[in-house]
Enzyme design. Structure first.
Site, mmCIF file in Angstrom:
data_model
loop_
_atom_site.group_PDB
_atom_site.id
_atom_site.type_symbol
_atom_site.label_atom_id
_atom_site.label_comp_id
_atom_site.label_asym_id
_atom_site.label_seq_id
_atom_site.Cartn_x
_atom_site.Cartn_y
_atom_site.Cartn_z
ATOM 1 N N SER A 116 -50.655 -16.495 5.072
ATOM 2 C CA SER A 116 -50.010 -16.124 3.818
ATOM 3 C C SER A 116 -50.890 -15.106 3.121
ATOM 4 C CB SER A 116 -49.845 -17.365 2.948
ATOM 5 O OG SER A 116 -49.776 -17.001 1.590
ATOM 6 N N GLU A 167 -39.384 -19.288 13.193
ATOM 7 C CA GLU A 167 -38.401 -18.999 12.139
ATOM 8 C C GLU A 167 -37.567 -17.776 12.487
ATOM 9 O OE1 GLU A 167 -40.516 -20.668 8.105
ATOM 10 O OE2 GLU A 167 -41.366 -18.913 9.050
ATOM 11 N N HIS A 226 -29.850 -38.009 13.216
ATOM 12 C CA HIS A 226 -29.823 -37.790 11.750
ATOM 13 C C HIS A 226 -31.222 -37.519 11.196
ATOM 14 C CE1 HIS A 226 -25.750 -39.595 11.958
ATOM 15 N NE2 HIS A 226 -26.350 -40.435 12.800
ATOM 16 N N LYS A 277 -52.700 -21.270 4.663
ATOM 17 C CA LYS A 277 -51.405 -21.337 5.350
ATOM 18 C C LYS A 277 -51.444 -20.814 6.786
ATOM 19 C CE LYS A 277 -47.834 -22.418 4.086
ATOM 20 N NZ LYS A 277 -46.863 -21.787 3.202
#
Ligand code: ARG
Length: 468
Positions: free
Chosen positions: A287, A300, A160, A293
């Site tokens: 970024s 992804e 979880h 970043k």
């Protein structure tokens, strides 16, 4: 409406050719030209069989073979002119062959594009499965090497997404090795299912000519382990069936799902909040706006590609579910999802392997997270069980201690003995001895468990499997 000249498949029965719009709409050469090597191999085997059974002469066979070799060389050199007027890979090659050698007019004897495309695709699947198996094996080697390197690092295992129990990081990597290992087996099964020759099934009902199906099966490598030819047992099934397409796409979708799950772990672990790992810079991006970043784009995208791969399975199932036997033109749409599944699976495996190889693990952060004494609450319950307490009671008693630690604002292993004994009267005096991470893991050495001995055995097993 403007029509074009008649195509190879139209011939005598038609007075006009298809409209330019129809050509644009119905062509498949833009995507099936990649089947050319298999199509040529199939045609060569077919011509050899026709000569073997006396349907064409040896000279005609040789002329056809020679012409097909010329075409193969033209394609390899990028000189072959593909045209949508000839619709698909089969007719483009046949048209060019006919221009090169007169004997080409006999090549399509006892053959239809229906068994031809089924053959091409089966050859494609055998090749594609082998290529994916090679990449999967490389990924498995990288995962096992990582596991070997990270054997002494302990992380919290999660359920979880809540810290649950400590495990060795190697055990975590080997969990993925099990998944990709099953994928490897799955592709071997798909490869085996593809390994049947449909040639000779004709359009749907075979042929009246004296062909030798076993001959072509052997020539194309559709054989069992003993080298005996394997020919599809039903001509209707042979041209209508697309099971291998679905199986292949499903195997790819599962690889994608597994790659997506590793990626999700890595995305989480590389956040400042977790800090367990740093992704290799070459597989991250910056970024355009925020200078600080470093985004986990490769991971992804691996997650995103999994969705694309799943879509292909749905597409193929939907494409085939309502089709009457046998061949229907709808089936031409079966190729783009399969080709894309293959291409994307290969590149996903390559990227994941590079990410895994370049990953930097922060052992101290991992160990700090794994040192949360609550992770050993179950071990404490096990200690109570060993002193004769039923597990449900032990679970309840340790739960009371966890609650006490929360209300007192101290760690579970920092509760003073007297307070603990008051909450759990049968608590053994040595209860705090369970809170040692390494000795706790050393107790989990049964097979399949995350203890160091069990993990070392698993690594040995994997290394032996992969060295074959
Ligand atoms: N390009 C076609 C396909 O991929 C080849 C088979 C054509 N057969 C036919 N009966 N029109 O499905």
């Amino acid at each position: 409406m403007a029509t074009t000249s008649k195509s190879t498949s139209q011939s005598g029965r038609f007075t006009t050719g298809p409209s330019a719009l129809m050509l644009r709409f119905s062509e498949s050469v833009s995507f099936d030209s990649r089947l050319a090597v298999y199509d040529i191999a199939g045609s060569k085997a077919h011509a050899a069989m026709l000569a073997h059974t006396g349907i064409i002469t040896a000279e005609e066979r040789d002329a056809i073979h020679c012409g097909l070799d010329t075409i193969l060389a033209e394609i390899a050199a990028g000189n072959f002119i593909w045209s949508i007027e000839q619709e698909d890979v089969h007719m483009n090659i046949e048209a060019r062959l006919t221009a090169l050698v007169p004997a080409a007019a006999k090549l399509h004897t006892a053959r239809s594009r229906n068994d031809q495309v089924a053959t091409d695709m089966r050859l494609f699947f055998k090749d594609a499965c082998s290529q994916i198996e090679t990449r999967l094996t490389a990924l498995l080697r990288t995962l096992v090497a990582r596991a070997e390197k990270d054997q002494s690092i302990i992380i919290p295992g999660y359920t979880h997404l809540q810290r649950a129990q400590p495990v060795s990081l190697a055990h975590h990597w080997l969990a993925y090795a099990e998944m990709f290992g099953r994928d490897l087996e799955r592709f071997a099964v798909v490869r085996d299912h593809a390994n049947w020759s449909p040639l000779g099934s004709g359009a749907l009902a075979g042929t009246t000519l004296p062909i030798d199906r076993e001959f072509t099966a052997k020539a194309l490598g559709f054989v069992d382990v003993q080298g005996c030819p394997r020919v599809t047992p039903n001509s209707l099934d042979a041209v209508a069936d697309r099971d291998t397409f679905v199986e292949f796409a499903t195997a790819c979708a599962l690889v994608g799902t597994h790659a997506s799950r590793v990626s999700e772990d890595l995305i989480l672990w590389s956040t400042a909040e977790f800090g367990f790992a740093t992704l290799p810079e070459a597989f991250t991006t910056g970024s355009s706006l925020m200078p600080q970043k470093k985004n986990p784009d490769a991971c992804e995208l691996l997650r995103g590609k999994a969705a694309r791969l799943q879509g292909h399975v749905t597409m193929l199932l939907t494409l085939t579910k309502g089709l009457p036997l046998t061949y229907n033109r709808d089936l031409q749409e079966d190729k783009p999802p399969v080709f894309d599944a293959f291409d994307q699976t290969l590149i996903c495996l390559e990227v994941l392997e590079a990410v895994m190889a370049g990953l930097v693990i922060h052992a101290t952060r991992c160990e700090a997270a794994a040192s949360d004494p609550n992770l050993l609450a179950t071990d404490l319950a096990d200690l109570l069980v060993q002193s004769g307490m039923p597990f449900r009671d032990a679970h309840h008693a340790v739960g009371a201690l966890v609650k006490l630690s929360e209300t007192q604002g101290c760690a579970l292993d920092a509760i003073p003995d007297d307070a603990a004994q008051l909450a759990v009267p049968r608590l053994p005096a040595n209860w705090k001895s369970v809170f040692n991470l390494r000795s706790a893991l050393a107790k989990r050495n049964n097979s399949g468990m995350p203890g160091p001995k069990a993990v070392a055995d698993a690594i040995l097993r994997w290394k032996a499997n992969l060295s074959e």
